[in-house]
Each structure stands twice: as structure tokens, then as C-alpha cells.
Motif scaffolding. Structure first.
Motif, PDB file in Angstrom:
ATOM      1  N   ASN A   1       0.756  -1.160  -0.073  1.00 48.50           N
ATOM      2  CA  ASN A   1      -0.077   0.045   0.069  1.00 48.50           C
ATOM      3  C   ASN A   1       0.794   1.121   0.020  1.00 48.50           C
ATOM      4  O   ASN A   1       1.947   1.224  -0.082  1.00 48.50           O
ATOM      5  CB  ASN A   1      -1.079  -0.054   1.113  1.00 48.50           C
ATOM      6  CG  ASN A   1      -0.369  -0.329   2.488  1.00 48.50           C
ATOM      7  OD1 ASN A   1       0.687   0.393   2.630  1.00 48.50           O
ATOM      8  ND2 ASN A   1      -0.918  -0.959   3.499  1.00 48.50           N
TER       9      ASN A   1
ATOM     10  N   VAL B   1       0.256  -5.637   1.184  1.00 51.38           N
ATOM     11  CA  VAL B   1      -1.371  -5.930   1.145  1.00 51.38           C
ATOM     12  C   VAL B   1      -1.373  -7.331   0.926  1.00 51.38           C
ATOM     13  O   VAL B   1      -2.328  -7.918   1.561  1.00 51.38           O
ATOM     14  CB  VAL B   1      -1.883  -5.167  -0.235  1.00 51.38           C
ATOM     15  CG1 VAL B   1      -3.189  -5.329  -0.388  1.00 51.38           C
ATOM     16  CG2 VAL B   1      -1.827  -3.488  -0.149  1.00 51.38           C
TER      17      VAL B   1
ATOM     18  N   CYS C   1      -7.181 -13.019   1.268  1.00 45.38           N
ATOM     19  CA  CYS C   1      -7.102 -11.599   0.555  1.00 45.38           C
ATOM     20  C   CYS C   1      -7.747 -11.117  -0.503  1.00 45.38           C
ATOM     21  O   CYS C   1      -7.599 -10.274  -1.173  1.00 45.38           O
ATOM     22  CB  CYS C   1      -5.396 -11.249   0.298  1.00 45.38           C
ATOM     23  SG  CYS C   1      -4.548 -11.470   1.955  1.00 45.38           S
TER      24      CYS C   1
ATOM     25  N   ASP D   1      -7.506  -7.562  -2.413  1.00 50.23           N
ATOM     26  CA  ASP D   1      -6.730  -7.485  -3.407  1.00 50.23           C
ATOM     27  C   ASP D   1      -7.352  -7.009  -4.630  1.00 50.23           C
ATOM     28  O   ASP D   1      -6.856  -6.317  -5.375  1.00 50.23           O
ATOM     29  CB  ASP D   1      -6.100  -9.103  -3.682  1.00 50.23           C
ATOM     30  CG  ASP D   1      -4.978  -9.292  -2.456  1.00 50.23           C
ATOM     31  OD1 ASP D   1      -4.916  -8.463  -1.820  1.00 50.23           O
ATOM     32  OD2 ASP D   1      -4.505 -10.487  -2.485  1.00 50.23           O
TER      33      ASP D   1
ATOM     34  N   TRP E   1      -8.153  -3.717  -4.373  1.00 54.77           N
ATOM     35  CA  TRP E   1      -7.076  -2.821  -4.387  1.00 54.77           C
ATOM     36  C   TRP E   1      -6.548  -2.808  -5.925  1.00 54.77           C
ATOM     37  O   TRP E   1      -6.066  -1.626  -6.365  1.00 54.77           O
ATOM     38  CB  TRP E   1      -5.976  -3.369  -3.543  1.00 54.77           C
ATOM     39  CG  TRP E   1      -4.679  -2.531  -3.589  1.00 54.77           C
ATOM     40  CD1 TRP E   1      -3.711  -3.171  -4.222  1.00 54.77           C
ATOM     41  CD2 TRP E   1      -4.268  -1.646  -2.963  1.00 54.77           C
ATOM     42  NE1 TRP E   1      -2.702  -2.162  -4.077  1.00 54.77           N
ATOM     43  CE2 TRP E   1      -3.247  -1.316  -3.226  1.00 54.77           C
ATOM     44  CE3 TRP E   1      -4.987  -0.637  -2.039  1.00 54.77           C
ATOM     45  CZ2 TRP E   1      -2.436  -0.392  -2.786  1.00 54.77           C
ATOM     46  CZ3 TRP E   1      -4.289   0.476  -1.551  1.00 54.77           C
ATOM     47  CH2 TRP E   1      -3.054   0.582  -1.902  1.00 54.77           C
TER      48      TRP E   1
ATOM     49  N   ASP F   1      -0.966  -5.665   6.709  1.00 55.52           N
ATOM     50  CA  ASP F   1      -1.009  -4.443   5.968  1.00 55.52           C
ATOM     51  C   ASP F   1       0.019  -3.268   6.589  1.00 55.52           C
ATOM     52  O   ASP F   1       0.327  -2.286   5.840  1.00 55.52           O
ATOM     53  CB  ASP F   1      -2.407  -3.757   5.952  1.00 55.52           C
ATOM     54  CG  ASP F   1      -3.258  -4.906   5.241  1.00 55.52           C
ATOM     55  OD1 ASP F   1      -3.505  -4.597   3.937  1.00 55.52           O
ATOM     56  OD2 ASP F   1      -3.988  -5.642   5.760  1.00 55.52           O
TER      57      ASP F   1
END
Lengths: 361, 125
Positions: A89, A95, A115, A119, A122, A243
Motif C-alpha cells: 500500500n 497488502v 485476501c 486484493d 485494491w 498491511d
């Protein structure tokens, strides 16, 4: 309710102990974590890893997008090759850790099950000129790991998979089914990971299991996967890092290629000194049979000096092993203790990985 | 399957075999199966006084650590030393070679002891 992989019914029918992991009902073990662990170190093991997520990135901007998302450098990554990386990040926190595959049409990024939705969201926010397809439900992932993995997969693959280099893959057929066969794994042994259509997972599993039997292969659950990966010094996301962990603080600085130019998290990572990260990731050997667990405190000279990120009993080595995130100022020869449910167990700092296979065996 | 008619069981998954004021204690087949591969068994020294319902030791498997609770009160007369080198005996022979401690001067009380059928019923489903 937890999700199921296409192989769920087979695991239950085989008597596997099921456990929730990453939002999936997964086999923890079939018979014994110890037996499954030893099978992978001496012969072979078969794993269902279909809980893992697969995200495909294509389009004119795909390479630039992957470069921006990942800390590692994919410009030299040729079609048929794979690379391990972390995805950071803006603050340089991890991440997820991923494996990225390059094929003629684009990139396939393999992410941790827990995740996946984070993910995908993101990535979508950081793409330019790139199409994203979440193939996690459409693809199943099986792994054959161990010194006899090549022999086993050779029996059922349409091409000579033994010539595939580590961190490379080949598109072929396995048991008559299309499969991407990748020479990768998470056990510290030689072996393959096979990406197949979810609909075909059952037949590929069956043919691998039947073929592997005479080679001493056992079906293996996530219990053995965890003890194997920890011996091999491989990180587990959510446990060894999260994170708020930068790559240098968990020993993954080698995946950070600052020279490649700008990428997400780069400015935060440039501000860190790779030789003096905020935390240091170390290996520990425990005396006796004590087992350190995630979250146990590491004590140095009576003071709190860090925390155990992962710990288990090493079946290969015969003693307890752990990784820990500790105060970087700690001198390497400071005697350490681990607070295991109120008792202090002495621990000796050792290099990672704990176990390294003999090459060419 | 071993003949368990003489064994008594606790809700915390220990078994006890009572014999004229003495007792042998271990964990049940169901318990070892739930724990998975046993790595380490922490037991009290001979001479330790244990109290029914109180913790007398701990057991570590690859998956988890659990406490061991005494089914009866008494004084530890013998500890199964074989478990320090071969903790897997608890998995292989929970009712025989995987025994944990022997007690002298045993008294019951405070912990409900179930027979095999009642214990099996309590773990079913």
C-alpha cells in the motif's frame, strides 16, 4: 458458511479433518500431519490449494499496471516464467504476497484466499488500460510436492515436465485435461502446482492420487503445508506479515526493486533503510520439545523484545522452530527466551531457512 | 478396539483406570484424534499431589496446546517417561502405552466419571 473447493466431497469421503481457512472448508489433515509432512520430504504429497485466488490482468496497460502494483520488477519476466513479489500500500505495508505468471496474453496473479476480495478491490483501484478477471472460482489449483513429484507428474502429463525450470510453467494436458503446470511450491521441495478448470479438478485429483500411490505419495492437508513452509522459511500472510508490515521488516526486502521506477508504496519504502528496518525477521530454534506459537512474546534480558510470528515442531529437524519479529537493535548474540503460556523457553537464533533440500536429489 | 469396560472417562477427555486405591490416567482416543500429532507432554514429577478437576499437566500437538485435568485426587507415584522420547504413543495407544501418570492414595470427588457408553454418547455428534 465457508466456501468449498471442487474437491470438498473427495476430502470428506477420504476422512479428512476439515477446518475453515481463508473462508474455505479445507482439509487440515487426512491421517496425520507428521506422516503427511514426512511423505513430502521423502516421497511426495498431493495438495488441494483451490482456495487460492487467481486474478488475470490483460490489455495494453497490463505490464505497467503490474509494475505499479508489485514491488518486484516484471519487465524481464518472459512468457512462461513466474515471479514472487509483494504488493504494497502507499505506506509500504504489505497488502498481500503473490506469485505472478506471465503468458502471451497477460499476467496471472495468484493471491491468498483470505485476501482475495481485498486484493481485487485494491487492484481495480490501481489499474490503467488493463482488464481484470477474477478467475478464482473458475480455476482449481493442485500441487504435487516432493522429491518424487517429477516422476509422478511425468506419468500423467502430455509433455516432459522434468525439463521445466523452477519458477517456470508449461501449458499442457494432465490426464487428458488442459493444465498449466508450474514448477513452484510452498514446501521447500521440488514439485509442481497445476492450474486446471474447476470442473476438471476432480478427475485430475483422482489420476494424480492413483498415479502417486506407488511413489509413496499421500494426500496432504493444510497442517502439513504449514509445517513444511515454515521449515522452508516461507512467509504466511496474515501471520508473518500484514498491511502494517513493510517488506524489509519481514525479510522480503529482496522482492523490492526500487530501481525500477515508481510503484505503489515506493516513496514510503525509499524512506526506510533496508539494512536497519523497523523490525527484524529472525529464525529461532527452541530447546527441547517446547512449541512457540504465533503471538508468544520474545524476551531478551528480561525485557519484551519482539513477538513470535509463526512456530511449530519441525518433524524434519526434531525440535521446535519459530520465526519472530524483533527489535532491530537486538544484538545477534543476545540470549532469547520465548514466553510460552507463562513458561520461559530458551531459544537460539538461527539463519533462515531452517531446512534446505539437497539439490539434485 | 481395547476393552474399556474398566475405564472411566471425564468430560475433559481424560480416562482413569482405578485399582484398589491406585489409578492410571491418560487421554481418550477421541481427545488424541482431535489434537492430532502429539509433540510434547508436560507431566508433573513423582510425588506431586494432584487434585481432582485441577490441571496436572499439558499436552502440545502440532495444532494446539491443551491442559490436562486430573479425574481423581492422589499423589503421583509414576510418570510415563517413554512419552518424552515418544509422545506419539499418545496417538498410537491412548489406552495403553500412551498412559501419562499413576497415582497413589486416590480419592474420587468433584469430577463426574463416566462409563464408556456415557462418554461415547457425550462425544457423539
Amino acid at each position: 458458511m465457508a466456501a468449498r473447493t471442487p474437491l470438498y466431497d473427495r476430502h470428506v469421503a477420504a476422512g479428512a479433518r476439515m477446518v475453515e481457512f481463508g473462508g474455505f472448508d479445507m482439509p487440515l489433515m487426512y491421517s496425520s500431519i507428521r506422516d503427511e509432512h514426512i511423505a513430502v520430504r521423502t516421497d511426495a504429497g498431493l495438495f488441494d490449494l483451490s482456495h487460492m485466488g487467481e486474478v488475470r490482468l490483460t490489455g495494453d496497460g497490463a505490464e505497467a499496471s503490474v509494475q505499479r502494483l508489485l514491488t518486484n520488477d516484471v519487465t524481464g519476466l518472459r512468457s512462461g516464467a513466474a515471479l514472487y513479489s509483494v504488493m504494497c500500500n502507499e505506506k509500504g505495508g504489505i497488502v498481500d504476497d503473490v506469485v505472478v505468471y506471465r503468458d502471451p496474453g497477460g499476467y496471472l496473479i495468484v493471491v491468498n484466499a483470505a485476501c482475495r476480495s481485498k486484493d481485487v478491490a485494491w487492484m481495480r483501484d490501481h489499474l490503467d488500460g488493463t482488464e481484470l478477471d477474477d478467475l478464482s472460482d473458475a480455476l482449481a489449483l493442485l500441487a504435487v510436492q516432493g522429491p518424487r513429484a517429477v516422476e509422478i507428474v511425468q506419468c500423467v502429463a502430455a509433455v516432459d515436465v522434468g525439463t521445466t525450470d523452477p519458477f517456470h510453467f508449461v501449458d499442457t494436458e494432465v490426464g487428458g485435461v488442459h493444465a498449466a503446470v508450474s514448477r513452484t511450491g510452498y514446501t521447500g521441495e521440488d514439485g509442481f502446482e497445476l492450474y486446471v478448470d474447476a470442473d476438471a479438478a476432480g478427475s485430475v485429483w483422482d489420476v494424480l492420487l492413483a498415479t502417486g500411490r506407488e511413489f509413496g505419495m499421500l494426500p496432504c492437508g493444510l497442517g502439513a503445508r504449514d509445517t513444511l513452509r515454515l521449515e522452508a522459511g516461507l512467509r504466511l500472510y496474515g501471520q508473518d506479515m500484514d498491511d502494517a508490515t513493510d517488506p524489509y521488516s519481514c525479510g522480503l526486502g529482496w522482492t523490492v526493486k526500487l530501481a525500477k521506477g515508481d510503484f505503489t508504496g515506493a516513496s514510503a519504502l525509499r524512506a526506510l533503510d533496508p539494512k536497519h528496518p523497523p523490525r527484524r525477521f529472525i529464525g529461532l530454534r527452541l530447546e527441547g520439545r517446547a512449541i512457540a506459537r504465533h503471538g508468544n512474546s520474545v524476551i531478551a534480558r528480561g525485557r519484551d523484545a519482539g513477538v513470535v510470528t509463526s512456530g511449530t515442531f519441525s518433524f524434519t529437524l526434531g525440535y521446535g522452530i519459530a520465526t519472530a519479529s524483533v527489535d532491530p537493535e537486538l544484538s545477534p548474540d543476545t540470549p532469547l527466551m520465548i514466553d510460552i503460556r507463562g513458561s520461559l523457553a530458551p531459544a537460539v537464533r538461527v539463519p533462515l531457512p531452517f531446512y534446505r533440500r539437497t539439490k539434485g536429489a | 478396539m481395547a476393552d474399556l469396560s474398566a475405564y472411566r472417562f471425564t468430560a475433559t477427555h481424560e480416562w482413569v483406570l482405578l485399582d484398589d486405591g491406585r489409578a492410571t490416567v491418560g487421554i481418550t482416543d477421541n481427545a488424541q484424534s482431535q489434537l492430532g500429532d502429539v509433540i510434547f507432554v508436560e507431566l508433573p514429577a513423582a510425588g506431586t499431589v494432584v487434585k481432582a478437576g485441577a490441571k496436572f499437566g499439558a499436552i502440545e500437538s502440532v495444532k494446539a496446546a491443551s491442559d490436562l485435568y486430573a479425574p481423581v485426587s492422589g499423589t503421583v507415584s509414576q510418570v510415563n517417561d517413554a512419552l518424552s522420547a515418544q509422545p506419539e504413543l499418545v496417538n498410537r495407544e491412548p489406552y495403553a502405552g500412551g498412559w501419562m501418570i499413576r497415582l497413589d492414595g486416590v480419592s474420587e470427588g468433584g469430577v463426574e466419571l463416566l462409563d464408556e457408553a456415557a462418554y461415547e454418547a457425550s462425544t457423539a455428534g
